[in-house]
Design an enzyme around this catalytic site. Structure first.
Site, short mmCIF file in Angstrom:
data_model
loop_
_atom_site.label_atom_id
_atom_site.label_comp_id
_atom_site.label_asym_id
_atom_site.label_seq_id
_atom_site.Cartn_x
_atom_site.Cartn_y
_atom_site.Cartn_z
N GLU A 34 46.24 41.59 41.53
CA GLU A 34 46.07 42.31 42.79
C GLU A 34 46.84 41.51 43.85
O GLU A 34 46.62 40.30 43.98
CB GLU A 34 44.58 42.37 43.15
N ARG A 258 37.58 33.23 31.43
CA ARG A 258 38.48 32.81 32.50
C ARG A 258 38.57 31.30 32.52
O ARG A 258 37.67 30.59 32.07
CB ARG A 258 38.06 33.36 33.85
N LYS A 268 40.52 33.77 44.68
CA LYS A 268 41.46 33.97 45.77
C LYS A 268 40.74 34.04 47.11
O LYS A 268 41.27 33.61 48.12
CB LYS A 268 42.26 35.26 45.53
#
Ligand code: ATP
Ligand code: MG
Length: 555
Positions: A34, A258, A268
């Site tokens: 994104e 992850r 982020k």
């Protein structure tokens, strides 16, 4: 690179799919960031995995910007993401934007409405949440759930035209309000948002939710293996449901753990907070875990790929020690970085028996690990700089560097013996006096002397000034995101130490941003983009040894 290790579980799945002739043995992955921030080292793992699988199985990997959320996305981020992927050494087969699929996604939504699989709901967000139930209690059906197809088509088209306010209506999938999986309790497909999009401008005032956009985008690109992180396991039934009901290309989702790194925050959102609140000096501040920060700090793409390979692909969440990453960059730079001399905390050393205004050139290896790197000449004279810490007025027993009466070798030059020193009124050492042994010159030493210490030095007449930035871990605790205290309160106050007036070899004054060196005995350093004519700036990439492991009693 990967020949000798055993398969990870995703490679096992792909090998089986190929053996079964699934999709004609075709492998097509994608990396779907994104564009709402810079990529971090966790993304590097996903990049290495997705592009690596495509490479290994002769397939393709797309880059797809997952830009369905207009509020936070920016074109600047798109550019930085592309730069980072290329820098890591990968090339995408196709470049896509989920926003390019808005029209097709809208058509898919109409199809689901026509088939009785979606409806427009007038309920507010609070009402929808209230009726959703809990994991142990079934939800309740919305009064709008049984609207006719005609009414739903009409309302959805008017949503698109902008006839309703934000929050007034949503489009939902009609699945099962009693499902044990909350994601299947009539999940949202579209919401109204009067927001400007970085690519589609003001064309749309309805935007698809992640779950309705992602799988369909995979399908439109005929992605065979859609790899994401574990938090999407619970979304997988919904991913499959949309694809099945739309009867489109059957992409499949696979999940891996992850990457979490110790002493690091990785979302982020948190990284953006560090930037916006000026706790760090931008996304590429060398203390950040972003790819651009690692690049600026002096990490090589190969070291990051090697790290991702060593971390492997797991099915369970875990925490990787940041010292593994530091190990990978040390290994790489040890093979490639030119050894130079830099004195970070200089003190003058005068060789009393060396002629004044006379200089010679000392030959030194550029890299003892790599004979093909050749040698270099370093000027030597009567007045030198050495590290302040290499001299002690009252040395402990096993101090093998300089103290009155001690001998050391000056790297690639002579053995010197310390005679005496001077101090200023505050007790700081101002100058150290030595004598040198003329027969002890490196590589032609006939002195027969054996000394235990070797120190680096610079000719005072030739040394140039530089700013040196020493970085340490940005956080004081292993898992700053997982503690009760706000992660911003756990920032290491000593994570950056600036030395404005270090001394360097004359050859280094010409260093270009990105050039990497080993400052002998001090660590690996990289010239920073803040370097100016006559005033280079160097970032410490990593120390020579793992000082943290030692402190923790591990090393
Ligand atoms: P963040 O929570 O840091 O914002 P994200 O998952 O929202 O991360 P995206 O831009 O949506 O960020 O992620 C792009 C791809 O990178 C996704 O497939 C995602 O699963 C993967 N990814 C993100 N963070 C990690 C991580 N820490 N380890 C491995 N893969 C990751
Ligand atoms: Mg995301």
């Amino acid at each position: 690179m990967s020949e000798e290790r055993s398969n990870n579980f995703i490679e096992d799945i792909i090998e089986k799919d190929i053996a079964d002739g699934k999709h004609g043995g075709r492998v097509h992955t994608r990396f779907p960031p994104e564009p709402n921030g810079f990529l971090h080292i966790g993304h590097a793992k996903s990049i290495c995995l997705n592009f690596g699988l495509a490479r290994r199985f002769g397939g393709k990997c797309n880059l797809r910007f997952d830009d369905t959320n207009p509020a936070k996305e920016k074109a600047d981020y798109v550019a930085s993401i592309k730069e980072d992927i290329k820098w890591l050494g990968f090339e995408w087969a196709e470049e896509h934007f989920a926003s390019d699929y808005f029209e097709q996604l809208y058509q898919y939504a109409l199809q689901l409405i026509r088939d009785g699989h979606a409806y427009v709901d007038d309920a507010s967000a609070e009402e929808i949440a209230r009726l959703k139930g809990t994991p142990t209690e079934p939800g309740k059906e919305s009064p709008c759930r049984n609207r006719s197809v005609e009414e739903n088509l009409d309302l959805f088209e008017r949503m698109r035209k902008g006839e309703f306010r934000e929050g007034e209506k949503v489009l939902r999938a009609k699945i099962d309000m009693a499902s044990p999986n909350m994601h299947l309790r009539d999940p949202l497909m579209y919401r109204i948002k009067f927001a400007h999009h970085h690519r589609t401008g003001d064309n749309w005032c309805i935007y698809p939710m992640y779950d309705f956009a992602h799988g369909q985008s995979d399908s439109m690109e005929a992605i065979t293996h859609s790899i994401c992180t574990l938090e999407f396991v619970v979304h997988r039934p919904l991913y499959d449901w949309f694809i099945e009901k739309l009867n489109i290309f059957p992409s499949k989702q696979y999940e891996f753990a992850r990457l979490n790194l110790s002493y690091t925050v990785m979302s982020k959102r948190k990284l953006l907070q560090l930037v916006e609140e000026k706790i760090v000096d931008g996304w590429d501040d060398p203390r950040m875990p972003t790819i651009s920060a690692f690049r600026r700090r002096g990490y090589t793409p190969a070291s990051i790929r090697d790290f991702c390979e060593k971390v492997g692909v797991q099915r369970r969440d875990n925490m990787i020690d940041v010292s593994l990453l530091e190990y990978c960059i040390r290994e790489d730079l040890n093979k490639t970085a030119t050894r130079v001399m830099a004195v970070l905390d200089p003190v003058k050393l005068v060789i009393s028996n060396y002629p004044e205004n006379s200089f010679e050139e000392m030959e030194t290896d550029n890299n003892p690990e790599d004979p093909s790197a050749g040698t270099r000449k370093v000027p030597f004279g009567r007045e030198l700089y050495i590290e302040r810490e290499d001299f002690m007025e009252n040395p402990p027993k096993k101090f093998f560097r300089l103290a009155v009466g001690n001998m050391v070798r000056l790297k690639s030059a002579y053995i010197v013996k310390c005679e005496n020193f001077e101090k200023d009124a505050d007790g700081n050492i101002t100058v150290i006096y030595c004598s040198y042994i003329p027969e002890s010159r490196s590589s032609q030493d006939t002195s027969g002397l054996k000394v235990k210490g070797t120190i680096h030095w610079l000719s005072a007449a030739h040394a140039k000034q530089a700013e040196v930035r020493l970085y340490d871990r940005l956080f004081l605790t292993e898992n700053p995101a997982g503690e009760e205290a706000d992660f911003r309160e756990l920032v290491n106050p000593d994570s950056l130490q600036v030395i404005p007036d270090a001394m360097i070899e004359p050859s280094l004054a010409e260093a270009k941003p990105g050039d990497r060196f080993q400052f002998m005995r001090k660590g690996y350093f990289c010239a920073d983009m803040d370097s100016r004519e006559g005033k280079p700036v160097f970032n410490r990439t990593v120390t020579l040894k793992d000082t943290w492991a030692k402190m923790a009693g591990k090393g």
